[in-house]
Design an enzyme around this catalytic site. Structure first.
Site, PDB file in Angstrom:
ATOM      1  N   GLY A   6       0.818  -1.217   0.000  1.00 31.72           N
ATOM      2  CA  GLY A   6       0.000   0.000   0.000  1.00 31.72           C
ATOM      3  C   GLY A   6       0.846   1.258   0.000  1.00 31.72           C
ATOM      4  O   GLY A   6       0.497   2.279   0.591  1.00 31.72           O
ATOM      5  N   LEU A   8       1.467   3.547  -2.110  1.00 33.95           N
ATOM      6  CA  LEU A   8       0.971   4.785  -2.742  1.00 33.95           C
ATOM      7  C   LEU A   8      -0.270   5.302  -2.028  1.00 33.95           C
ATOM      8  O   LEU A   8      -0.948   6.204  -2.513  1.00 33.95           O
ATOM      9  CB  LEU A   8       0.699   4.565  -4.244  1.00 33.95           C
ATOM     10  CG  LEU A   8       1.951   4.266  -5.080  1.00 33.95           C
ATOM     11  CD1 LEU A   8       1.595   4.194  -6.575  1.00 33.95           C
ATOM     12  CD2 LEU A   8       3.045   5.319  -4.867  1.00 33.95           C
ATOM     13  N   GLY A   9      -0.558   4.749  -0.884  1.00 29.90           N
ATOM     14  CA  GLY A   9      -1.708   5.195  -0.087  1.00 29.90           C
ATOM     15  C   GLY A   9      -1.348   6.408   0.757  1.00 29.90           C
ATOM     16  O   GLY A   9      -0.216   6.894   0.728  1.00 29.90           O
ATOM     17  N   GLN A  10      -2.337   6.880   1.541  1.00 27.74           N
ATOM     18  CA  GLN A  10      -2.136   8.112   2.323  1.00 27.74           C
ATOM     19  C   GLN A  10      -0.991   7.974   3.324  1.00 27.74           C
ATOM     20  O   GLN A  10      -0.157   8.875   3.444  1.00 27.74           O
ATOM     21  CB  GLN A  10      -3.440   8.456   3.082  1.00 27.74           C
ATOM     22  CG  GLN A  10      -3.347   9.787   3.828  1.00 27.74           C
ATOM     23  CD  GLN A  10      -4.419   9.999   4.863  1.00 27.74           C
ATOM     24  OE1 GLN A  10      -5.201   9.083   5.199  1.00 27.74           O
ATOM     25  NE2 GLN A  10      -4.484  11.197   5.410  1.00 27.74           N
ATOM     26  N   TYR A 140     -15.511  -2.190   8.056  1.00 24.77           N
ATOM     27  CA  TYR A 140     -14.134  -1.752   8.337  1.00 24.77           C
ATOM     28  C   TYR A 140     -13.757  -2.099   9.774  1.00 24.77           C
ATOM     29  O   TYR A 140     -12.680  -2.638  10.031  1.00 24.77           O
ATOM     30  CB  TYR A 140     -14.036  -0.251   8.121  1.00 24.77           C
ATOM     31  CG  TYR A 140     -12.681   0.354   8.343  1.00 24.77           C
ATOM     32  CD1 TYR A 140     -12.439   1.159   9.463  1.00 24.77           C
ATOM     33  CD2 TYR A 140     -11.656   0.166   7.438  1.00 24.77           C
ATOM     34  CE1 TYR A 140     -11.202   1.745   9.665  1.00 24.77           C
ATOM     35  CE2 TYR A 140     -10.414   0.759   7.631  1.00 24.77           C
ATOM     36  CZ  TYR A 140     -10.195   1.559   8.740  1.00 24.77           C
ATOM     37  OH  TYR A 140      -8.968   2.143   8.934  1.00 24.77           O
ATOM     38  N   LYS A 144     -10.971  -4.573  11.287  1.00 25.19           N
ATOM     39  CA  LYS A 144      -9.903  -4.117  12.178  1.00 25.19           C
ATOM     40  C   LYS A 144      -9.844  -4.942  13.464  1.00 25.19           C
ATOM     41  O   LYS A 144      -8.777  -5.307  13.939  1.00 25.19           O
ATOM     42  CB  LYS A 144     -10.070  -2.619  12.492  1.00 25.19           C
ATOM     43  CG  LYS A 144      -9.758  -1.715  11.316  1.00 25.19           C
ATOM     44  CD  LYS A 144      -8.321  -1.936  10.821  1.00 25.19           C
ATOM     45  CE  LYS A 144      -8.005  -1.150   9.575  1.00 25.19           C
ATOM     46  NZ  LYS A 144      -6.672  -1.500   9.022  1.00 25.19           N
TER      47      LYS A 144
END
Ligand code: VAH
Length: 314
Positions: A6, A8-10, A140, A144
């Site tokens: 991931g 290129l994620g935030q 979500y 988690k």
């Protein structure tokens, strides 16, 4: 050698830059499902295409570089997950199982984030304890909580050195977030500079924990470098820097852009997600067990966000 999914994620975008600085460019293998040719991160070091739902490909990339650490960041965030629950289960849980299996087979140290989204409506809302009831009502959140339990299981059952933090909403200027509930606190800065006004999809008075991205990136590195004998918890530590509601953030921005105004057009789905989360969580376990600290409060973050976005030409 560290494999980051991931990338290129935030979070991944800033984490890879920082880790390349600290550990050396050639020791960080950045990866992402899509590879954006010409992206500074892709051109600036080792970068592999990796779809974390492909277990075979995951193992091949890890084997190719003989990685000893996996930082698993690839996931769908809360609002996207709520709109596509089965896709979210497949990516968030399928990707995590693949990541943990690679870590087990190659004896890698392992990090993946949880979230304040791992708590639900029956969790104590104020100063939420490290150890408390977790009955989230979003896909979500189910991902988690399941992820926290699965990572602890791999630690107890297989001895995989898994560690994680429950991130609050993260505010950053490098890579825009995608599909979160807390993202209003990022977009508001862009709109404040562009339009001097912002229409918030989260209702005034809705408190959520937040943190500035530099603190989030440092918390991952600090936890991964922590002395394991001090860790009483593993997956996952409450971490937070501040808690605010939209009006308070607007007032802080108005100190720098006096004509800035906020109004509200509440999005029922993201509001329902936000309402199911805590107002503020207690980070004392992270502070005691590995020295967590946040450098940025609301005032310092606002100053830096506006300055950095102006530098970007927003
Ligand atoms: C989201 N930014 O809104 C993420 C994060 C706690 C919030 O999990 O889904």
């Amino acid at each position: 050698k560290v494999l980051v999914t991931g990338s290129l994620g935030q979070i991944g975008t800033e984490l890879v830059v920082k880790m390349r600085e600290i550990y050396g460019v050639d020791n960080i293998i950045a990866s992402n499902r899509s590879v954006k040719k010409g992206h500074p991160l892709v051109e600036g070091g080792i970068f592999e295409a990796l779809d974390v739902t492909d277990g075979k490909q995951f193992f091949e990339v890890a084997k190719k570089y003989q990685v000893d650490t996996i930082i698993h960041m690839a996931a769908l965030l809360s609002a996207t997950a709520e709109n596509n629950p089965m896709m979210a289960w497949n990516i968030n849980m399928g990707g995590l199982v693949n990541a943990l299996e690679v870590a087990r087979e190659m004896n890698c140290k392992f990090f993946t984030p949880s979230s304040i989204g791992a708590f639900g409506p029956s969790t104590p809302k104020d100063n939420t304890p490290q150890d408390t009831i977790q009955r989230p009502t979003t896909m979500y959140g189910v991902n988690k909580v399941s992820g926290e339990l699965l990572c602890d299981y791999y630690y107890y059952k297989f001895g995989v050195d898994t560690r994680g933090v429950r991130f609050p909403g993260l505010i950053s200027y490098t890579q825009e977030p995608g599909g979160g509930t807390t993202d209003y606190a990022v977009y508001i800065f862009y709109e404040a500079l562009r339009q001097k006004k912002y229409t918030s999809y989260i209702a005034e008075g809705t408190y959520m924990d937040m943190m500035y991205m530099p603190d989030a990136v440092n918390s991952i590195i600090d936890l991964m470098e922590a002395d394991p004998s001090r860790l009483k918890h593993r997956n996952a530590f409450n971490v937070t820097a501040m808690s605010f509601e939209p009006n308070e953030l607007a007032a802080e921005i108005r100190k720098h852009i006096p004509e800035f105004t906020i109004d509200y057009k509440v999005d029922p789905m993201r509001q329902a997600i936000a309402d199911s989360w805590p107002n503020s969580i207690d980070p004392s376990a992270a502070i005691e067990e590995w020295g967590f600290k946040a450098e940025y409060d609301l005032s310092k973050m606002t100053i830096d966000m506006l300055a950095k976005l102006k530098e970007k030409g927003i």
